[in-house]
Design a protein around this motif. Structure first.
Motif, PDB file in Angstrom:
ATOM      1  N   GLY A  58      19.349  48.127  22.010  1.00  0.00           N
ATOM      2  CA  GLY A  58      19.879  49.325  22.655  1.00  0.00           C
ATOM      3  C   GLY A  58      21.070  48.986  23.528  1.00  0.00           C
ATOM      4  N   LEU A  59      21.264  47.692  23.825  1.00  0.00           N
ATOM      5  CA  LEU A  59      22.451  47.302  24.597  1.00  0.00           C
ATOM      6  C   LEU A  59      23.659  47.237  23.677  1.00  0.00           C
ATOM      7  CD1 LEU A  59      21.279  44.533  27.104  1.00  0.00           C
ATOM      8  CD2 LEU A  59      22.204  46.793  27.623  1.00  0.00           C
ATOM      9  N   ASN A  60      24.759  47.736  24.158  1.00  0.00           N
ATOM     10  CA  ASN A  60      26.041  47.641  23.468  1.00  0.00           C
ATOM     11  C   ASN A  60      27.136  47.742  24.536  1.00  0.00           C
ATOM     12  OD1 ASN A  60      26.568  50.451  23.985  1.00  0.00           O
ATOM     13  ND2 ASN A  60      25.379  50.982  22.171  1.00  0.00           N
ATOM     14  N   ASP A  61      28.372  47.830  24.138  1.00  0.00           N
ATOM     15  CA  ASP A  61      29.477  47.847  25.104  1.00  0.00           C
ATOM     16  C   ASP A  61      29.378  48.987  26.109  1.00  0.00           C
ATOM     17  OD1 ASP A  61      30.420  45.690  23.695  1.00  0.00           O
ATOM     18  OD2 ASP A  61      32.120  46.738  22.800  1.00  0.00           O
ATOM     19  N   ARG A  62      28.828  50.135  25.689  1.00  0.00           N
ATOM     20  CA  ARG A  62      28.704  51.283  26.595  1.00  0.00           C
ATOM     21  C   ARG A  62      27.447  51.212  27.443  1.00  0.00           C
ATOM     22  NH1 ARG A  62      28.849  53.511  21.848  1.00  0.00           N
ATOM     23  NH2 ARG A  62      26.999  54.722  22.279  1.00  0.00           N
ATOM     24  N   THR A  63      26.315  50.890  26.813  1.00  0.00           N
ATOM     25  CA  THR A  63      25.056  50.940  27.544  1.00  0.00           C
ATOM     26  C   THR A  63      24.919  49.816  28.564  1.00  0.00           C
ATOM     27  OG1 THR A  63      23.889  49.742  25.784  1.00  0.00           O
ATOM     28  CG2 THR A  63      23.847  52.165  25.698  1.00  0.00           C
ATOM     29  N   VAL A  64      25.631  48.704  28.358  1.00  0.00           N
ATOM     30  CA  VAL A  64      25.556  47.623  29.350  1.00  0.00           C
ATOM     31  C   VAL A  64      26.102  48.115  30.691  1.00  0.00           C
ATOM     32  CG1 VAL A  64      27.784  46.475  28.902  1.00  0.00           C
ATOM     33  CG2 VAL A  64      25.828  45.124  29.684  1.00  0.00           C
ATOM     34  N   GLU A  65      27.064  49.013  30.658  1.00  0.00           N
ATOM     35  CA  GLU A  65      27.592  49.589  31.896  1.00  0.00           C
ATOM     36  C   GLU A  65      26.518  50.432  32.595  1.00  0.00           C
ATOM     37  OE1 GLU A  65      30.437  48.652  33.186  1.00  0.00           O
ATOM     38  OE2 GLU A  65      30.971  47.492  31.412  1.00  0.00           O
ATOM     39  N   LEU A  70      23.301  49.882  32.349  1.00  0.00           N
ATOM     40  CA  LEU A  70      22.335  48.920  32.887  1.00  0.00           C
ATOM     41  C   LEU A  70      22.854  48.319  34.192  1.00  0.00           C
ATOM     42  CD1 LEU A  70      19.631  47.490  32.518  1.00  0.00           C
ATOM     43  CD2 LEU A  70      20.805  45.782  31.105  1.00  0.00           C
ATOM     44  N   ILE A  71      24.154  48.064  34.269  1.00  0.00           N
ATOM     45  CA  ILE A  71      24.753  47.563  35.520  1.00  0.00           C
ATOM     46  C   ILE A  71      24.562  48.595  36.625  1.00  0.00           C
ATOM     47  CG2 ILE A  71      26.930  46.995  36.682  1.00  0.00           C
ATOM     48  CD1 ILE A  71      27.849  45.793  33.945  1.00  0.00           C
ATOM     49  N   ALA A  72      24.876  49.843  36.325  1.00  0.00           N
ATOM     50  CA  ALA A  72      24.761  50.902  37.335  1.00  0.00           C
ATOM     51  C   ALA A  72      23.311  51.084  37.791  1.00  0.00           C
ATOM     52  CB  ALA A  72      25.316  52.215  36.785  1.00  0.00           C
ATOM     53  N   GLY A  73      22.376  51.047  36.840  1.00  0.00           N
ATOM     54  CA  GLY A  73      20.978  51.258  37.181  1.00  0.00           C
ATOM     55  C   GLY A  73      20.334  50.087  37.897  1.00  0.00           C
ATOM     56  N   SER A  74      20.728  48.880  37.526  1.00  0.00           N
ATOM     57  CA  SER A  74      20.114  47.693  38.129  1.00  0.00           C
ATOM     58  C   SER A  74      20.873  47.192  39.354  1.00  0.00           C
ATOM     59  CB  SER A  74      20.043  46.553  37.100  1.00  0.00           C
ATOM     60  OG  SER A  74      21.346  46.075  36.792  1.00  0.00           O
ATOM     61  N   LYS A  75      22.117  47.620  39.482  1.00  0.00           N
ATOM     62  CA  LYS A  75      22.989  47.128  40.560  1.00  0.00           C
ATOM     63  C   LYS A  75      23.138  45.605  40.478  1.00  0.00           C
ATOM     64  CE  LYS A  75      22.969  51.207  42.802  1.00  0.00           C
ATOM     65  NZ  LYS A  75      22.837  52.139  41.715  1.00  0.00           N
ATOM     66  N   ASN A  76      23.080  45.086  39.255  1.00  0.00           N
ATOM     67  CA  ASN A  76      23.129  43.638  39.079  1.00  0.00           C
ATOM     68  C   ASN A  76      23.905  43.321  37.802  1.00  0.00           C
ATOM     69  OD1 ASN A  76      22.597  40.898  38.615  1.00  0.00           O
ATOM     70  ND2 ASN A  76      20.540  41.032  39.481  1.00  0.00           N
ATOM     71  N   GLU A  77      25.189  43.092  37.960  1.00  0.00           N
ATOM     72  CA  GLU A  77      26.054  42.845  36.810  1.00  0.00           C
ATOM     73  C   GLU A  77      25.651  41.586  36.049  1.00  0.00           C
ATOM     74  OE1 GLU A  77      30.754  43.260  35.947  1.00  0.00           O
ATOM     75  OE2 GLU A  77      30.218  41.904  37.592  1.00  0.00           O
ATOM     76  N   ARG A  78      25.304  40.518  36.775  1.00  0.00           N
ATOM     77  CA  ARG A  78      24.929  39.272  36.106  1.00  0.00           C
ATOM     78  C   ARG A  78      23.702  39.488  35.220  1.00  0.00           C
ATOM     79  NH1 ARG A  78      21.650  35.458  35.468  1.00  0.00           N
ATOM     80  NH2 ARG A  78      20.190  36.231  37.004  1.00  0.00           N
ATOM     81  N   PHE A  79      22.702  40.184  35.749  1.00  0.00           N
ATOM     82  CA  PHE A  79      21.492  40.488  34.987  1.00  0.00           C
ATOM     83  C   PHE A  79      21.840  41.272  33.716  1.00  0.00           C
ATOM     84  CE2 PHE A  79      18.572  44.070  34.169  1.00  0.00           C
ATOM     85  CZ  PHE A  79      17.524  43.375  33.593  1.00  0.00           C
ATOM     86  N   ALA A  80      22.690  42.281  33.849  1.00  0.00           N
ATOM     87  CA  ALA A  80      23.037  43.134  32.709  1.00  0.00           C
ATOM     88  C   ALA A  80      23.758  42.340  31.623  1.00  0.00           C
ATOM     89  CB  ALA A  80      23.887  44.314  33.171  1.00  0.00           C
ATOM     90  N   TYR A  81      24.757  41.545  32.013  1.00  0.00           N
ATOM     91  CA  TYR A  81      25.495  40.779  31.007  1.00  0.00           C
ATOM     92  C   TYR A  81      24.654  39.641  30.433  1.00  0.00           C
ATOM     93  CZ  TYR A  81      29.694  43.446  31.660  1.00  0.00           C
ATOM     94  OH  TYR A  81      30.599  44.464  31.686  1.00  0.00           O
TER      95      TYR A  81
END
Length: 193
Positions: free
Chosen positions: A115-122, A124-135
């Motif tokens: 379910g992760l792709n170029d759009r949804t990773v953003e 996940l970043i917004a929801g988790s507040k953790n860019e490193r975790f998302a990427y």
């Protein structure tokens, strides 16, 4: 005439199956169903019948009704989790795991974060507040997908990761700089969106 069922939901304190349905749900699916029925906090999901593998091997295709049945269960999972599969703002991520009635060597590896792709990773970043975790989650998804679906193996991805870590002088994946997006874009090699 009865329609054969292929998909079984579990979560929120109940399941469509039980531990007694090991031949249909596989070992993992039967275990998840039983835990859900016992009221244990099992994240909601659904299990595809283990009999589908046999049908595919015998006929070279899946039953025509399977896609609609999976779509119905995916919509139900979206309602239960209040997330959307492919939703750029609030993505639903799922794990794909194989499981037969008896564990067998050579079974498909797990794919996490489908379910992760170029759009949804953003999202996940917004929801988790953790860019490193998302990427990192996206990187792991790309590696697993490339290995399991495209049969590329893990080595090409691990080699790129090791080169990138050496350039950045970091030893562990945890030390990976949050702002570095080039690794997963390069290692991905194709679009999954």
């Amino acid at each position: 005439m009865s329609v054969e069922r292929h998909v079984y939901f579990f979560g929120n304190g109940h399941a469509d199956g039980s531990a007694a349905m090991r031949d249909i749900l596989g070992g993992k699916g039967a275990g998840l169903a039983e835990m859900a029925n016992l009221g244990l906090p099992v994240p909601p999901g659904f299990t595809l019948s283990a009999k589908l593998c046999i049908a595919y091997l015998e006929h070279g295709t899946f039953p025509p009704a399977l896609r609609a049945e999976v779509d119905r269960h995916l919509k139900h999972l979206e309602r239960v989790t209040k997330k959307g599969f492919g939703d750029a703002k609030n993505p639903l991520l799922v794990s794909v795991r194989s499981g037969a009635a008896v564990s067998m060597p050579g079974m498909m590896e797990t794919i996490l974060n489908l379910g992760l792709n170029d759009r949804t990773v953003e999202g996940l970043i917004a929801g988790s507040k953790n860019e490193r975790f998302a990427y990192d989650s996206y990187r792991r998804f790309v590696m697993m997908y490339g290995d399991v679906v495209y049969d590329l193996g893990k080595a090409p991805f691990e080699e790129e990761l090791e080169k990138a870590k050496a350039r950045r002088k970091v030893k562990r994946d945890r030390g990976w700089p949050e702002e570095n997006r080039s690794f997963w874009k390069k290692s991905r090699g194709c679009r999954f969106s």
